[in-house]
Design an enzyme around this catalytic site. Structure first.
Site, PDB file in Angstrom:
ATOM      1  N   ARG A 379       0.929  -1.160   0.044  1.00 39.56           N
ATOM      2  CA  ARG A 379       0.047   0.079  -0.293  1.00 39.56           C
ATOM      3  C   ARG A 379       0.822   1.093   0.230  1.00 39.56           C
ATOM      4  NH1 ARG A 379      -4.416  -2.403   4.149  1.00 39.56           N
ATOM      5  NH2 ARG A 379      -5.344  -3.655   2.573  1.00 39.56           N
ATOM      6  N   ARG A 536      -9.412  -2.728   9.257  1.00 39.20           N
ATOM      7  CA  ARG A 536      -9.502  -2.118  10.695  1.00 39.20           C
ATOM      8  C   ARG A 536     -10.846  -1.678  10.917  1.00 39.20           C
ATOM      9  NH1 ARG A 536      -5.316   2.594   8.776  1.00 39.20           N
ATOM     10  NH2 ARG A 536      -4.358   0.698   8.458  1.00 39.20           N
TER      11      ARG A 536
END
Ligand code: MIC
Ligand code: SF4
Length: 646
Positions: A379, A536
């Site tokens: 990422r 998350r």
């Protein structure tokens, strides 16, 4: 009937539903994994369910994300995770042992099994032929409780590999190539199943690089067959008994198909700030590189680090370039050391980091202001490195090593090095004794909590009528890193929702929290692929704590949408994407939630008098969860009514 590999595993684990794309299915889950940053919340939720012991075949709790221990917060979390694991029958991997996905691949993943993990890169184990998916912590807690895992049946896309990687192209370039072709939302609602003659040429760690970064396509998961390569890897890990051969039937029918000729691939890099902004490395020739970071769950295997060592052998990294290396596990580190490659790396000037996520999640190793950082990670979202204006490129370990050697990107046509193919090592030292296996009789284990472990806030049911100001209007591809930033300081607050909620959207709009608090309640207006990236659940939990009850978007990423539902935030889609342009931040949306029903659109009005048509694909159960104010409320209410009937 002929079956794809995916269908074979799904059929064996199917509890309800039909294996038809778009239909709601539920699966038994064999294994779960958590990591520390999502794990504390997952286990707090697990504890709130009041069960004596996990009901999976195997559950593992890894500590790899936040190991910096600046103050009491991380060590408190680690101690809580260690004691909770011992108490409830969960294997514990202590901090520093390695990165969850690399460790799971080496030590526990099994072909043909189902695995869910509270981390979006759980599909790494797909390199081993496991059907492995990322999920929110609460979903993982429910799987530990033996509850079937609900899922919308994805399409299965066959990725037909031919040829063989040549020159300096590597597994990372396979997935970067696919990202360039399909984009970060090209895999939403899809399982990528790899097949074809090219598959046999890839080792398990190479396959795992590809399935790992399939998460960046937005895919539900990616999977490789279990074959001779799988057997060789398992044998090396002393786990031959876990092997079963697995492949699709030759005439299986797929929903979609893509072809990749491995022999045509060249070294690629994803340019700032999205994993799909893929360009050939040759086009970057001459660009100065300030930092190189090798590691992460994508590229931290022995073969990855060996390639770096072979390129840097006898050389010194240019002094203006910082080289950071984080091996994926202590086994990898020991292998490097035994092969004499650790010396090579250290002599080249590399800085050796702990076997953990490290710079990938902004735990140290941030680049200098405006610096170009070449990372073997998955990422490169803006600010994720910890430096807001850093320019992060994602590339293979080979490309990264040449950047470190030259202090700049160079054309692969000019590269020379004595590289051995990424074969498996001859021997892998066991680190199995480092895991803490739970005692059989664990009822008396005391769970230790520190002041950083704050119980979950209670959430009220969904009101029948919502009147909500649009607190924020975002663009497309908003990541969970935008919603709930990571980094050392903020991740240390993962077990403390009131504290972490102070940072919601901090890097997007510094006024957001104050605005949300002043309004008391509100909604978010998003573009396409809202909530992509990490699993998350704090990106749902913390906004919910601040009063966000509704997110309207053009489309959602899978895991984040599930997390929104789990925490009682209504995810609705604009029926007409043009309406996005008509709605403005600050105006108020009104909605009768009593009208929510499966397969039925719902109309909102604005205080300015406009109507907005909204759609959703919520199931009856998901609507009930939302009405209850979230999954935990719903599960507990269900348990109470079962208890009172018993
Ligand atoms: C990530 O790579 O973004 C993370 C950190 O591993 C997350 C999990 C988290 O936020 O704790 C993920 O990928 O799910
Ligand atoms: Fe850790 Fe980075 Fe992998 Fe997330 S992507 S699990 S932070 S190494």
């Amino acid at each position: 009937m002929s079956q794809t590999l995916t269908h074979k595993i799904l059929a064996q684990h199917l509890v309800s539903g039909e294996l038809r794309p778009g239909s709601d299915i539920a699966l038994t889950i064999d294994q779960t994994l958590t990591q520390d940053a999502t794990g504390t919340m997952a286990y707090l939720q697990w504890e709130a369910m009041g069960l004596p012991r996990v009901r999976t075949q195997l559950s593992v709790s890894y500590v790899d994300h936040n190991t910096l221990q600046m103050g009491f917060r991380n060590p408190d979390d680690h101690r809580y995770l260690r004691t909770v694991a011992a108490r409830y029958g969960i294997v514990f991997s202590p901090p520093g042992t390695g990165i969850c996905h690399q460790l799971h691949l080496e030590n526990f993943a099994k072909p043909g099994t189902t695995l869910i993990g509270s981390d979006s890169h759980t599909p790494t184990a797909g390199g081993m032929g496991a059907l492995a998916m990322g999920a929110g912590g609460l979903s993982v807690a429910l799987a530990m409780a033996g509850e079937p895992y609900p899922l919308t049946m994805p399409k299965v896309c066959r990725v037909w590999l031919t040829g063989q990687l040549t020159g300096f192209a590597s597994a990372k370039d396979v997935i970067l190539h696919l990202l360039g072709r399909l984009t970060v939302k090209g895999g939403v609602g899809v399982i990528f199943e790899y097949a074809g003659p090219g598959v046999a040429t890839l080792t398990v760690p190479e396959r795992a690089t590809i399935t790992n970064m399939g998460a960046e396509l937005g895919a539900t998961t990616s999977i490789f067959p279990s074959d001779e390569q799988t057997l060789a890897f398992l044998r090396l890990m002393g786990r031959e008994a876990d092997f079963i051969p697995l492949a699709a039937d030759p005439d299986a029918i797929y929903d979609d198909e893509i072809h990749v000729d491995l022999s045509t691939l060249v070294p690629l890099a994803a340019a700032p700030h999205m994993p799909d902004k893929v360009v050939p490395v040759a086009h970057l020739h001459g660009l100065r590189v300030d930092q190189v970071a090798v590691g992460s769950c994508t590229n931290s295997s022995y073969a990855d680090l060996k390639a770096v060592a072979e390129i840097l052998a006898g050389q010194r990294v240019v002094p203006t370039t910082d080289l950071l290396i984080a091996p994926g596990s202590k086994a990898v580190l020991k292998m490097l050391s035994h092969a004499g490659l650790l010396d090579v790396l250290l002599d080249a000037g590399a800085r050796l980091l702990e076997c953990a996520c490290g710079p990938c999640i902004g735990m140290g190793g941030s680049p200098a202001s405006g610096g170009v950082s070449v990372r073997t990670f998955n990422r490169n979202f803006e600010g994720r490195s910890g430096t807001q204006d850093a320019q992060v490129y994602l590339a293979s370990p080979i490309t990264a090593a040449f950047c470190a050697r030259d202090g700049r990107f160079t054309d692969p046509a000019t590269w020379t090095a004595d590289l051995t193919p990424p074969r498996l090592p001859a021997r892998v030292p066991s680190i199995r004794h480092l895991f803490l296996f739970p005692p059989e009789d664990s009822g008396s284990v005391r769970i230790e909590r520190g002041p950083n472990i704050v119980p979950l806030p209670p959430f009220d049911p969904l009101p029948e009528r919502l009147t909500l100001p649009i607190l924020l209007k975002t663009g497309d591809n908003i990541t969970t890193d935008h919603i709930m930033p990571a980094g050392a300081a903020i991740t240390a607050l993962r077990s403390n929702i009131p504290a972490i909620s102070e940072h919601v959207f901090a890097r997007v709009d510094a006024e957001f929290v104050a605005r949300a608090k002043a309004a008391g309640q509100g909604c978010i207006l998003g573009g396409e692929n809202y909530g992509q990236g990490s699993s998350r659940e704090h990106a749902a939990l913390a906004p919910r704590y601040l009063g966000v009850r509704l997110v309207i978007a053009k489309s959602f990423a899978r895991i984040h949408k599930a997390n929104l539902i789990n925490f009682g935030i209504l995810p609705l889609t604009l029926a007409q994407p043009e309406d996005y342009d008509r709605l403005t931040q600050g105006e108020t949306i009104c909605l009768d939630t009593a009208a929510l029903a499966p397969n039925t659109g719902i109309t909102a009005t604005t205080t300015a008098g406009a109507t907005v048509a909204l759609t959703h694909d919520l199931t009856g159960q998901e609507i009930a969860i939302l009405r209850a104010g979230g999954l935990l409320n719903w599960v507990n209410a269900k348990k109470q009514s079962e208890d009172s009937c018993a």
